[in-house]
Design an enzyme around this catalytic site. Structure first.
Site, PDB file in Angstrom:
ATOM      1  NE  ARG A 130      39.531  80.169  15.947  1.00  0.00           N
ATOM      2  CZ  ARG A 130      40.109  80.916  16.886  1.00  0.00           C
ATOM      3  NH1 ARG A 130      41.399  81.305  16.964  1.00  0.00           N
ATOM      4  NH2 ARG A 130      39.500  81.443  17.875  1.00  0.00           N
ATOM      5  CE1 TYR A 182      51.066  72.902  -8.115  1.00  0.00           C
ATOM      6  CE2 TYR A 182      51.270  74.028  -5.896  1.00  0.00           C
ATOM      7  CZ  TYR A 182      50.612  73.343  -7.013  1.00  0.00           C
ATOM      8  OH  TYR A 182      49.040  73.261  -6.708  1.00  0.00           O
ATOM      9  CG  ASP A 256      57.409  71.803  -1.469  1.00  0.00           C
ATOM     10  OD1 ASP A 256      56.892  70.590  -1.182  1.00  0.00           O
ATOM     11  OD2 ASP A 256      56.506  72.450  -2.285  1.00  0.00           O
ATOM     12  CE  LYS A 281      50.740  67.800  -4.924  1.00  0.00           C
ATOM     13  NZ  LYS A 281      49.836  68.528  -4.238  1.00  0.00           N
TER      14      LYS A 281
END
Length: 467
Positions: A130, A182, A256, A281
């Site tokens: 983690r 988005y 972004d 993506k």
């Protein structure tokens, strides 16, 4: 002399009893006690020295003969900067800072939750995945390089990355964002308004001056998309960043950059403080994993981002790190092909009389602005048919184009944003933001462009939009 941009720094050989310092990427492990020499990575630089005037003399890389760029640091230390290559080479050429006694060509997958320690009181470089994992470190180092970031972080999803970033804003503080976002971004910002007492302003980011009336002492973050999704609007990152930093020195400009990828656009070099991507993506390219990526310009921001990631446990899992790194290696060749296809499809649709939104067309109102910021227009475009039912018929009549949300895959995708990716935005808000209900978004893949155009043309004929 400091080399231009955010070149990575790494350890060289000591010179005249001055220890060379590694000032570049630090492991995101919670406990890092590895020596600086061990963090240096595989490249070895020789011939670095200081003459009688204290001038640094650069040397060469013994592996590829590339020139080193040296810089004097604090206390007379010397840091040697890595050579930069062209973007396509940077994507595929990976320099590891993870020790591997077997020199594997591909980074090993450290599929482990914990790491054994040799001491009961002193933790090693890694203790718990983690907090840090060698496979993730390897990926993050490479991502920082191609994004020109001080440090980079791999997260479990793109929205997870945005969630981490927005946690830097406290209750009562303000965020300025665009009005064409988005759908998931809009959803999270709406949640912050209703549950965290965060003030969110939506503005037209195509007009840089539009931000000025909203800048105030409470402004802590400005969030930009460029190009926007799905209307392909362009924001002037440099001008807006200059306005924000001049009026609100403590505010953070966040971009972004998913639509462009680091291969085509590097917002940190244009003035942004943080850049993030949905790694699902273009960075991955195959839609076979979920991932988010964050790149930061400063070490201070890096520490804040890492704290949130470690505290919430949203770091990317080792196997997904391996898959994402594999995808990044082919980013340039994929993007070049997808972009070339997109340019031809955009021209075809415009020639047929449709209103096409694509920054690669000279008819785009911000064509020149985008050219100044990016290396290319990307591989996503949208167009209008003038009728919602006809648009639905087009989408449902294609064969090669998969009906799906998202973009950036090697396969071409088609969708209606108002029915799919942006359906979570209320209809009245979509209308206020001039988001056409009939809009069709095309996410172009790597297929033969003639086949894609033929399939699209057949769908347009079925919908009676072409004779």
């Amino acid at each position: 002399m400091v080399a231009e941009g955010n070149s990575e720094l790494f350890t060289g050989h000591s010179v005249q009893n001055n220890n060379l310092k590694d000032e570049g990427y630090r492991s995101s492990s919670e406990h890092s006690h590895e020596s600086q020499d061990e963090m240096a990575g595989p490249a070895k630089w020789v011939g670095v020295g200081v003459d009688h005037k204290g001038t640094v003399v650069p040397g060469t890389n013994t592996e590829n003969g590339a020139p080193a760029i040296a810089d004097t640091g604090t206390n007379g230390s010397v840091a040697v900067q890595k050579k930069r290559y062209n973007p396509a080479t940077e994507c595929v050429y990976i320099e590891s800072n993870v020790r591997d006694p077997y020199n594997s060509s591909s980074v090993p997958i450290y599929q482990t939750a914990t790491f054994k320690q040799t001491d009961a009181t002193e933790m090693g470089e890694y203790d718990y995945s983690r907090s840090g994992n060698p496979t993730r470190t390897h990926l993050e180092t490479h991502l920082a390089k191609i994004m020109r970031a001080k440090r980079a972080f791999a997260i479990s999803s793109g929205m997870g990355a945005m969630d981490v970033i927005t946690r830097l804003v406290k209750s009562g503080e303000q965020i300025i964002a665009g009005d064409d976002l988005y759908g998931g971004t809009n959803r999270l910002l709406t949640y912050l308004k209703s549950h965290n007492n965060t003030v969110v302003h939506h503005i037209d980011t195509t007009n840089a001056e539009a931000i000025l009336p909203y800048l105030c002492p409470e402004t802590k973050m400005v969030m930009l998309e460029t190009p926007t999704n799905p209307l392909m609007k362009i924001a002037d990152i440099k001008t807006i960043s200059d306005y924000v930093h001049a009026s609100c020195p403590d505010a953070i400009v966040v971009v972004d950059n998913t639509m462009m990828s680091p291969y085509l656009q590097k917002p940190l070099e244009l003035g942004a403080d943080i850049v993030y991507h949905s790694g699902t993506k273009y960075l991955s390219g195959h839609h076979d994993l979920m991932a988010g990526v964050i790149g930061v310009k400063s070490e201070a921001l890096a520490e804040k981002i890492y704290f949130v990631i470690n505290a919430t446990g949203c770091g990317l899992a080792p196997f997904d790190c391996f898959l994402l790194l594999r995808g990044v290696k082919t980013l340039a060749v994929r993007m070049d092909r997808q972009q070339a296809n997109a340019e031809k499809i955009a021209a075809y649709l415009e020639d047929k009389g449709f209103r096409v939104r694509y920054p690669g067309l000279q008819s785009h109102p911000q064509y020149e602005l985008h050219r100044r910021m990016a290396r290319g227009p990307g591989a996503v475009l949208s167009f209008e048919t003038g009728d919602v039912e006809m648009s639905e018929k087009v989408v449902e009549s294609t064969r090669l184009w998969g009906i799906s949300v998202s973009f950036g895959c090697v396969n071409s995708l088609i969708s209606m944003p108002c029915r799919m990716s942006h359906a979570s935005i209320p209809a009245h808000v979509r209308k206020e933001r001039n988001l056409p209900e009939d809009l069709i978004r095309l996410c172009i893949g790597i297929e033969d462009v003639d086949d894609l155009i033929e399939d699209l043309e057949n769908a347009l004929k079925v919908a009676k939009l072409l004779p």
